[in-house]
Design an enzyme around this catalytic site. Sequence first.
Site, PDB file in Angstrom:
ATOM      1  N   CYS A 167       0.808  -1.221   0.000  1.00  0.00           N
ATOM      2  CA  CYS A 167       0.000   0.000   0.000  1.00  0.00           C
ATOM      3  C   CYS A 167       0.837   1.265   0.000  1.00  0.00           C
ATOM      4  O   CYS A 167       0.293   2.369  -0.116  1.00  0.00           O
ATOM      5  CB  CYS A 167      -0.952  -0.016   1.198  1.00  0.00           C
ATOM      6  SG  CYS A 167      -1.974  -1.491   1.235  1.00  0.00           S
ATOM      7  N   HIS A 307      -2.703   7.633   6.518  1.00  0.00           N
ATOM      8  CA  HIS A 307      -2.976   6.322   5.940  1.00  0.00           C
ATOM      9  C   HIS A 307      -4.382   5.889   6.362  1.00  0.00           C
ATOM     10  O   HIS A 307      -5.162   5.455   5.531  1.00  0.00           O
ATOM     11  CB  HIS A 307      -1.916   5.320   6.397  1.00  0.00           C
ATOM     12  CG  HIS A 307      -1.986   4.014   5.687  1.00  0.00           C
ATOM     13  ND1 HIS A 307      -1.927   3.909   4.316  1.00  0.00           N
ATOM     14  CD2 HIS A 307      -2.117   2.737   6.156  1.00  0.00           C
ATOM     15  CE1 HIS A 307      -2.016   2.633   3.966  1.00  0.00           C
ATOM     16  NE2 HIS A 307      -2.136   1.906   5.061  1.00  0.00           N
ATOM     17  N   GLU A 318      -0.904   5.047  14.057  1.00  0.00           N
ATOM     18  CA  GLU A 318      -0.623   6.247  13.261  1.00  0.00           C
ATOM     19  C   GLU A 318      -0.932   7.508  14.057  1.00  0.00           C
ATOM     20  O   GLU A 318      -0.182   8.491  13.997  1.00  0.00           O
ATOM     21  CB  GLU A 318      -1.413   6.241  11.958  1.00  0.00           C
ATOM     22  CG  GLU A 318      -1.024   7.387  11.038  1.00  0.00           C
ATOM     23  CD  GLU A 318      -1.655   7.299   9.667  1.00  0.00           C
ATOM     24  OE1 GLU A 318      -1.223   8.056   8.769  1.00  0.00           O
ATOM     25  OE2 GLU A 318      -2.592   6.493   9.473  1.00  0.00           O
ATOM     26  N   LYS A 339      -9.656   7.813   2.650  1.00  0.00           N
ATOM     27  CA  LYS A 339     -10.071   6.427   2.411  1.00  0.00           C
ATOM     28  C   LYS A 339     -11.494   6.187   2.898  1.00  0.00           C
ATOM     29  O   LYS A 339     -12.128   5.209   2.489  1.00  0.00           O
ATOM     30  CB  LYS A 339      -9.117   5.459   3.108  1.00  0.00           C
ATOM     31  CG  LYS A 339      -7.740   5.345   2.472  1.00  0.00           C
ATOM     32  CD  LYS A 339      -6.902   4.280   3.167  1.00  0.00           C
ATOM     33  CE  LYS A 339      -5.515   4.178   2.561  1.00  0.00           C
ATOM     34  NZ  LYS A 339      -4.670   5.345   2.874  1.00  0.00           N
ATOM     35  N   HIS A 344      -9.818   1.850   0.285  1.00  0.00           N
ATOM     36  CA  HIS A 344      -8.364   1.669   0.237  1.00  0.00           C
ATOM     37  C   HIS A 344      -7.994   1.159  -1.145  1.00  0.00           C
ATOM     38  O   HIS A 344      -8.239  -0.001  -1.485  1.00  0.00           O
ATOM     39  CB  HIS A 344      -7.939   0.682   1.317  1.00  0.00           C
ATOM     40  CG  HIS A 344      -6.461   0.628   1.538  1.00  0.00           C
ATOM     41  ND1 HIS A 344      -5.553   1.237   0.703  1.00  0.00           N
ATOM     42  CD2 HIS A 344      -5.712   0.029   2.513  1.00  0.00           C
ATOM     43  CE1 HIS A 344      -4.330   1.025   1.145  1.00  0.00           C
ATOM     44  NE2 HIS A 344      -4.407   0.294   2.246  1.00  0.00           N
ATOM     45  N   PHE A 407       1.782  -3.625   3.822  1.00  0.00           N
ATOM     46  CA  PHE A 407       2.135  -4.952   4.317  1.00  0.00           C
ATOM     47  C   PHE A 407       3.616  -5.197   4.055  1.00  0.00           C
ATOM     48  O   PHE A 407       4.134  -4.867   2.991  1.00  0.00           O
ATOM     49  CB  PHE A 407       1.320  -6.035   3.619  1.00  0.00           C
ATOM     50  CG  PHE A 407      -0.119  -6.130   4.073  1.00  0.00           C
ATOM     51  CD1 PHE A 407      -0.607  -5.369   5.121  1.00  0.00           C
ATOM     52  CD2 PHE A 407      -0.988  -7.011   3.445  1.00  0.00           C
ATOM     53  CE1 PHE A 407      -1.923  -5.472   5.526  1.00  0.00           C
ATOM     54  CE2 PHE A 407      -2.316  -7.129   3.841  1.00  0.00           C
ATOM     55  CZ  PHE A 407      -2.781  -6.352   4.882  1.00  0.00           C
TER      56      PHE A 407
END
Length: 421
Positions: A167, A307, A318, A339, A344, A407
């Site tokens: 991502c 994010h 975060e 998002k 996403h 990831f």
Amino acid sequence: MVTGLGAITPIGNDVKSTWQHAIDGVSGAGPITHFDATLFKTKFACEVKDFDPAKYLLNPDDRKELKEFKKTDLYTQYALASAKEALEDSKLLDGDTDRNEVGVIFASGIGGLHTFEDQAGYYALHEADGPRYSPFFIPTMIADIAAGHISMKYGLRGPNYGVVSACATSTNAMIDAFNYIRLGKAVAIVTGGSEAPIFPAGVGGFNSMHAISTRNDDPQGASRPFSASRDGFVMGEGGVCLIFEELEHALARGAKIYGEVIGGGMSADAYHITASHPEGLGATLVMQRALDDAGIRADEVDYVNVHGTSTPVGDLSEAKAIKDVFGDHAYKMNISSTKSMTGHMLGATGAMEALFCILACVNDIVPPTINHADGDDDENLDYRMNFTFNKAQKRTVNIALSNTFGFGGHNASIIVKKYNG
């Protein structure tokens, strides 16, 4: 400099509509239409709507071009479509720009998932006389082929490759593009990312990880970053393209300049294959590196597009990292997770959110985090921070930072600045 923008997204099939819907707080979520999701735990996603490949041809009457376009994977089609809008917007190729000096660094986290499913499924593997595959299987599927197609379509012979970091993918692509230009390796680079993961393997795989929301009774309210009732991200898809260009080159040809890229940072969590570090160590490090690269103080940032995927652990780490990096300024700047509207978009999400940061600087307005429903009492989630819940907020935005985490522990942040001439 950023001199062109293009977007094919769950909330609009061009930049103008995507931005307007983001400001209006429109959710792109709805029932999955790409396949029959009846038996899946999650039956909704943020899909691109009414995508017509014929609109994105160089010559709309060229049936051969349309045939070739349709032979590509959907993720490549989104890339080509967004690149066409961005290049037309920039007018980069209208004059005498040397195409040997224009590169393409365009990313996808997964690549041709639909092609892989179609070609490598059960029946292909169990043909009585041996498995049969298309000779185009591999070059249609691989995650760098979108960059290759953009390069070939427009005759761009500068640096050309794809980037894969889950991502964080398209943010890494943009940082590479930024660095190549400031190192003098290209005068302009077509950059961004695309993804088309809303097929059985994508939805089923993320379902088995318990990573995506299963709020099937309320798709449009399912992506709810920083709310206590968040239960995972909503899958999105699309393509977003930005034209990065060296300043002198842009000025010499009288280009429209949206904004300036001033820094980028990269780090690793070095912690877990899918989970972010609970103390936000990698996130803290990547934001600080981006600030250092840009040569600015933390208190000069007006807006952070986080994010913010709407996962229970990720949002907390975060938020903690933001407080660690920005200190008291964390309560003075705006924060939002777009998002909540686009879903996403995986490998395309960094480009999507950088585009929002640029337009926030251009228009002095911050898009919202929609669907805020309830407060989380975790100490790391401090609601004194301005998460821009539910409604866009007007404010001066001179500098904006975008975070993307992937990831594998990949972290990337990019910083953009208002261009004042």
